[in-house]
Every structure is written in C-alpha cells, then in structure tokens.
Motif scaffolding. Structure first.
Motif, PDB file in Angstrom:
ATOM      1  N   SER A   2      14.995 -14.370  37.287  1.00  0.00           N
ATOM      2  CA  SER A   2      15.688 -13.126  37.599  1.00  0.00           C
ATOM      3  C   SER A   2      16.732 -12.805  36.528  1.00  0.00           C
ATOM      4  CB  SER A   2      16.364 -13.254  38.965  1.00  0.00           C
ATOM      5  OG  SER A   2      17.128 -12.113  39.241  1.00  0.00           O
ATOM      6  N   SER A  95      20.453 -17.372  36.389  1.00  0.00           N
ATOM      7  CA  SER A  95      19.787 -18.663  36.393  1.00  0.00           C
ATOM      8  C   SER A  95      20.679 -19.742  35.798  1.00  0.00           C
ATOM      9  CB  SER A  95      18.476 -18.605  35.592  1.00  0.00           C
ATOM     10  OG  SER A  95      17.569 -17.690  36.157  1.00  0.00           O
ATOM     11  N   ALA A 117      23.362 -21.042  45.265  1.00  0.00           N
ATOM     12  CA  ALA A 117      22.224 -20.251  44.786  1.00  0.00           C
ATOM     13  C   ALA A 117      21.698 -19.345  45.885  1.00  0.00           C
ATOM     14  CB  ALA A 117      21.122 -21.184  44.283  1.00  0.00           C
ATOM     15  N   ARG A 123      19.189 -18.790  40.710  1.00  0.00           N
ATOM     16  CA  ARG A 123      18.119 -19.789  40.702  1.00  0.00           C
ATOM     17  C   ARG A 123      18.539 -20.996  39.871  1.00  0.00           C
ATOM     18  NH1 ARG A 123      12.513 -17.707  38.902  1.00  0.00           N
ATOM     19  NH2 ARG A 123      11.867 -19.543  40.071  1.00  0.00           N
ATOM     20  N   VAL A 125      17.010 -23.916  37.737  1.00  0.00           N
ATOM     21  CA  VAL A 125      15.753 -24.179  37.041  1.00  0.00           C
ATOM     22  C   VAL A 125      15.820 -25.555  36.397  1.00  0.00           C
ATOM     23  CG1 VAL A 125      14.169 -23.401  35.240  1.00  0.00           C
ATOM     24  CG2 VAL A 125      15.475 -21.715  36.580  1.00  0.00           C
TER      25      VAL A 125
END
Length: 273
Positions: A2, A95, A117, A123, A125
């Motif tokens: 995103s 992220s 989150a 997010r 990762v």
C-alpha cells in the motif's frame, strides 16, 4: 503493497550499514522509476559518512519521520532497531520492512506491532532475505505441513564473533561440523545475525517452534548455503541456495540486499515478478 501513489515510492532506511548501502548502490545503478531514498535513520547523525544517497536527510529520532511523506520504512540496522522504530514506522509510512526478522522471536513485540498495523492500516513486510524467494513454502503452508528443516552452512570465518566460537575451534576446523540443532526460535535467539534467516523460513511455513534448524561450519564451503526441506499435504519440497557472502560483511549474503532491491522495484512495477 500500500502506497499513496503506486507510481512513486519514498523510502526511509533504518541504518546505513553493509546491507543498506549495498541496496542504495544497486538502486542508484538501476534507477527504478519513482523510487527515492528521502531519509536515513542513524544513531549518530553527526558522524561523517560516505556514499549516502544523494539528497537523503539524516534523522536520529522516531518523531522525525512525521512530515517526510514516506511510503516505506526499511529496517536494516539489527534486531534492537525493530522495537525502537517499528511503531513510528507504521504510523508514518504505509509499510515497515523488517530485515532483522529475529526480532519476532519476541512475541510481545510482534503482537504490539501487529496491533499498530491493524490500527493504522499499515503492513509489516518480512523480505525473503538470503533465501531469495519462499513462495513455494508459503503456498504449501495453505494446507497442513508436517515438517520443515532448515540447515545453514557457512565457512568458519562467517561464524566468528558468534557463540559458535565457544562450541567448536573455528580456526582449526578440518571438516563439515554441525554445532547447533534446535528450533528456529532457539537458533535466531542464539545467533541473531547468522540465523536471522531461520525466522523467515519459519514464518513462511509452520512457525518458530516447529521449524527445525541446524547450523554448520564447513571449511570447504566458499558460499553461505541454505538447505530447506518440507513435507506435508502438498507433497515434498527441497530447496538449496548457495549465496555469495556480502563483500563488506561475510555474515550476510549478497542475496539479502538483492531481495530488498527486488521488493522495492516490485512495489512500483507495472509487472510484479
């Protein structure tokens, strides 16, 4: 992944050591469209550094992330940095990329960052790092997995400065020697730099406490080797990678930097590979 504008990616690196600087070097060579390193977080911004990204701002505190309009924060500074920067990264960027996956052996930390989150829509990762790509193992875990074994083989030099030196004589080793066997959680806690990658295979498969890990020193090994096997309802899997060590840090693999470059480029690419 995103980002506010899919055609651009404004990056902040946490740390500018061997891995991050190698990523910066490769991005400068490849010049992916829309990618810009706008900030680098360091402990001492007054210290002279070379080969920093052109135009990047040095920052030292989490509050400095505010207002930089960052899309992705990439941690490449070691396990403690995940706890220090994680919440701010998720609040000020879409992220948070965690290279030091061994931090997630701390279940309370992982739960806290997942909660942030969820609150922010960000997010977390975990890049594939030295393993290149574990898509097959992640896909296999959709069905029940019975077992996953991850063996890490490195030259003795790569194990120096770790607890391996207390277990075996790295200077006089004559043959391949396994000096640790246990779970991925145990391996990452005891060898956070060298076995950090075991957390990645564990998160892709059956978890930190069911993934079995063996650590090996081999004087005949010229590269850092990862051997992963898995069995389950999907069938069986055998994966072997022989990675060139990073020239500036033999404990890490060149593939660790390459995986971050691929992750960054895929975030803005019209065709994701």
């Amino acid at each position: 992944m995103s980002v506010s504008d899919p055609s651009r990616l404004r990056l902040c690196f946490i740390g500018w050591g061997a891995i991050a600087s190698r990523v910066g070097e490769l991005l400068a060579e490849r010049q992916p469209s829309g990618v810009e390193i706008v900030a680098v977080a360091v402990r001492d911004p007054q210290r002279q550094r070379t080969v920093l990204p052109q135009g990047a701002r040095l920052i030292a505190g989490q509050d400095e992330l505010a207002g930089l309009d960052i899309d992705m924060v990439i941690e490449a500074a070691g396990r403690p940095a995940v706890a220090i920067w994680g919440e701010a990264a998720l609040r000020h960027a879409g992220s948070f990329v965690v290279s030091s996956a061994s931090a997630f052996t701390d279940e309370a930390l992982l739960a806290r960052l997942l909660a942030v989150a969820d609150e922010t829509g960000g997010r977390i990762v975990v890049p594939s790092g030295a393993l290149g790509d574990l898509g097959a193992l992640a896909a296999a875990s959709v069905l029940p997995l019975d077992e996953v074994q991850h063996t890490i083989v490195k030259p003795p030099l790569a194990w120096k400065g770790t607890r391996a030196a207390e277990m075996i004589d790295l200077d006089r080793l004559e043959r391949r020697t396994e000096f640790f066997a246990g779970t991925a959680r145990q391996a990452a806690e005891a060898f956070p730099q060298n076995a950090n990658v075991a957390v990645i295979s564990a998160l892709s498969g059956i978890g930190l406490d069911r993934t079995r890990v063996a650590l090996v020193a081999d004087p005949s090994a010229a590269r850092n080797i990862h051997e992963i096997s898995a069995a389950g309802a999907f069938g069986t899997l055998e994966l072997r990678l022989e990675n060139e060590p990073l020239k500036t840090n033999p404990k890490s693999s060149e593939m660790t930097a390459l995986s971050l470059v691929s992750l960054i480029e895929n975030a803005v690419a019209p065709l994701v590979r």
